[in-house]
Design an enzyme around this catalytic site. Sequence first.
Site, PDB file in Angstrom:
ATOM      1  N   SER A   1      22.336 -10.463 -93.158  1.00 49.54           N
ATOM      2  CA  SER A   1      23.038  -9.194 -92.972  1.00 49.54           C
ATOM      3  C   SER A   1      23.206  -8.812 -91.511  1.00 49.54           C
ATOM      4  O   SER A   1      24.044  -7.977 -91.185  1.00 49.54           O
ATOM      5  CB  SER A   1      22.283  -8.072 -93.695  1.00 49.54           C
ATOM      6  OG  SER A   1      22.196  -8.349 -95.067  1.00 49.54           O
TER       7      SER A   1
ATOM      8  N   LYS B   1      21.338   0.799 -97.344  1.00 50.12           N
ATOM      9  CA  LYS B   1      21.588   0.715 -95.907  1.00 50.12           C
ATOM     10  C   LYS B   1      22.351   1.937 -95.402  1.00 50.12           C
ATOM     11  O   LYS B   1      22.033   2.481 -94.334  1.00 50.12           O
ATOM     12  CB  LYS B   1      22.370  -0.562 -95.593  1.00 50.12           C
ATOM     13  CG  LYS B   1      21.595  -1.848 -95.846  1.00 50.12           C
ATOM     14  CD  LYS B   1      22.466  -3.068 -95.617  1.00 50.12           C
ATOM     15  CE  LYS B   1      21.698  -4.352 -95.888  1.00 50.12           C
ATOM     16  NZ  LYS B   1      22.519  -5.559 -95.721  1.00 50.12           N
TER      17      LYS B   1
END
Length: 812
Positions: free
Chosen positions: A709, A752
């Site tokens: 990520s 997130k």
Amino acid sequence: MRIKDLKDLILGSKGDSDDDSAAMRKAQDDQSRLFIPDDALVIVPMLGTVLFPQVVLPLVIGRKQSIAAVQYAVRSEKPIGLLLRRDDRDEDPAPDDLYTVGTVAEILRYLTAPDGNHHIVCQGLQRFRVKEFLSGYPFLVARWEEHQEPEETTKDIEARVVTLKRKALEVLNLSKQVPDELVSAVQLINSAPMLADLVSSYLITKAEEKQQILGLFDVQKRIDKILEMLNYRIEVLKLSNQINEQTQETMGQRQREFVLREQLKAIQKELGEGEEGAVEIEEISNAIAAAKMPEEVEKHARKELNRLRQMPEAAGEYSMLRSYLDWLVEIPWSVASTGDIDISKAREILNEDHYGLDKIKQRILEYLAVRKLNPEGKSPILCFVGPPGVGKTSLGRSIARAIEREFVRTSLGGLHDEAEIRGHRRTYLGALPGIIIQSIRKAGTNNPVFMLDEMDKIGAGFQGDPSAALLEVLDPEQNSTFRDNYLAVPFDLSHVMFIGTANVLDNIPIPLRDRMEVIELSGYTADEKEQIAKRYLVGRQLVANGLTSEQCSITDQAIRTIIQEYTREAGCRNLEREIGAVFRHIAMRIAEGDVTQAHIDAEQIPAILGPRKFENDVAMRTSVPGVATGLAWTPVGGDILFIEATRIPGTGKLILTGQLGDVMKESAQAALSLIKFRAIEFGLSLDLFEKTDIHVHVPAGAIPKDGPSAGVAIFVALYSAFSERIVQNDVAMTGEISLRGLVLPVGGIKEKVIAAARAGIKTVMLPARNQRDFEEIPKAVRDQLQFVWLENVDDALEVAVEKEDENSPEPT
């Protein structure tokens, strides 16, 4: 095998492997160089036994020094000296650890067992006394002084020999399983020393006592000592036999009483009178009838009850069988909660107990609606997955309250024994059913809401894998005939509403995960935490700390201060702890009489909880080129991640620190390769890559970090370091990159984005292919942030990196 026939066996030429033979020959070569004087003996320490002259005794040799000593004696055809150890705990006895009087012995037989132990058969020759031990040998060697037994005899000795024979025969008669050869030997031997040694060897038990006799060189004193010990042994044996006879009489009396009791039972049965256990048996029989068991189970229970009826109460299996029948009748075979599923009421209860979680509540209501319309249908088994403290367990309680069913919960964390699920078989002492049946019995109904907590923390051990046992429990096609090892009869679990919880889905085995419908619960936003605190946590902590709303109140701004500056978590557990700490401070002041009531605002929080624990440091951390803010997913929710890159003079190496995993290292390498490939397009000199080393660091180095990520964030940080252009401090990004510069989708978008909002980020850059996850983001968070959807890395540079100043210097 005599000693002269043992050389080939010790040299290993018969049946030994080449390696063993070579090792043995080397040991023999080393020993062949030894020189032992004629007046010296090879010494072998004895453990717990003493060898007397003229007595043959088998010995096991285990110590390397003793084995070497015996092999040397066999090869050189010399006798050995046997000395008793003073302390059996000494694994490597020194000369001072041995008695000084021992027996010279001849080795009659030498054998090596398949298990590696060495066995010898020795015959005692004569007593000896150690004069001194010699050093410089691989085993114990000592000069010795021999002792010759006197051949002449006296009237006193002959009288003692007669007494010794009589006492020895008396001991043999009192002892059990004495060989006839020993009795004959005692009767035939007339030599005083030989008779004394024979009696000492076979009738004196303790090694210390035998050593005392061995150390007496005077024959008359030796026989007197033996007679003293024999007299004591005779008294002990007489008393032992007397106790044994009394025990046998007692056992005979008990057997007689048992027979009489059985006859009495038969007489009472003929007379129609009740026996002692009849009432108890009748109670169990009535309980079996009242339990309304399935036909197969009731037939089995009646069979076991008949066994119990015919079994005496004193039998060891009686209590075990009684406990088993108690379990059978106490399990709710036919008892079920009759509460009807009311969808409107269920919605009210879920909204009352939990704030937010709208999609989760909607899925639960859909689940309940299906169960209402099709009660006999096989509904899926739910599994709540999310960070700690987001309300997974309390959701299960709310579901049970909404549908008016009993609620039972068991934690699977740390479970490593399959028998904890399926139970132990009745053959084991203290056996019990598994936690499934135990919880059903505790609930009292056969259709409770059953929560299996911490499913991701099950551990497999040598007793089996508990997750494999759960496969049958959580399969609607199989659990209707679940068979516990203790009950050994099927139990229908299809009416039980199972709900699982876990923090991390990946830790649940795939076959078990396939049997459940996963519902993910993400962390709460700051606004949701504020609402949860005002609606639930404040009131609960007031009661827990003995306060009332009139005595203590707290402002909304104070709650927001605690959320933003003292907690950073996905759930609300730490938030509740901090609120509890504030109320405990007020409770102490009220208890001391300082105040009668208190009103807490934001300005008082630092004085109570101390300096703030968390702060918004994004602007400070990204105020220099080479620093970018990424977004990360963790088992306890989302978090922001700083990527720092810098250039130092070197030869073009890439240095990675911060305890990065392999995937993250590969992302860094791919980002650097992409920067090099497009260096000219970015206006960068190729000499920069040859003359400088690139250091990429992710702070919080003690925490392992991995995953793809951070690819976009690493690329932006590297570009910023090379171009010396600053990354905007209110922008965070996530996404995987390819060598072509494409931004690829990643997981954990909801967590997130919530973490970005919590950290004060204004703009979030996400992969364009993650737009499907946009609706999962809470609306309050969507309204708070600006979103940029990335197709390639150029989109990220366009938004994240500050525009180049015309007067800024060129990269060097």
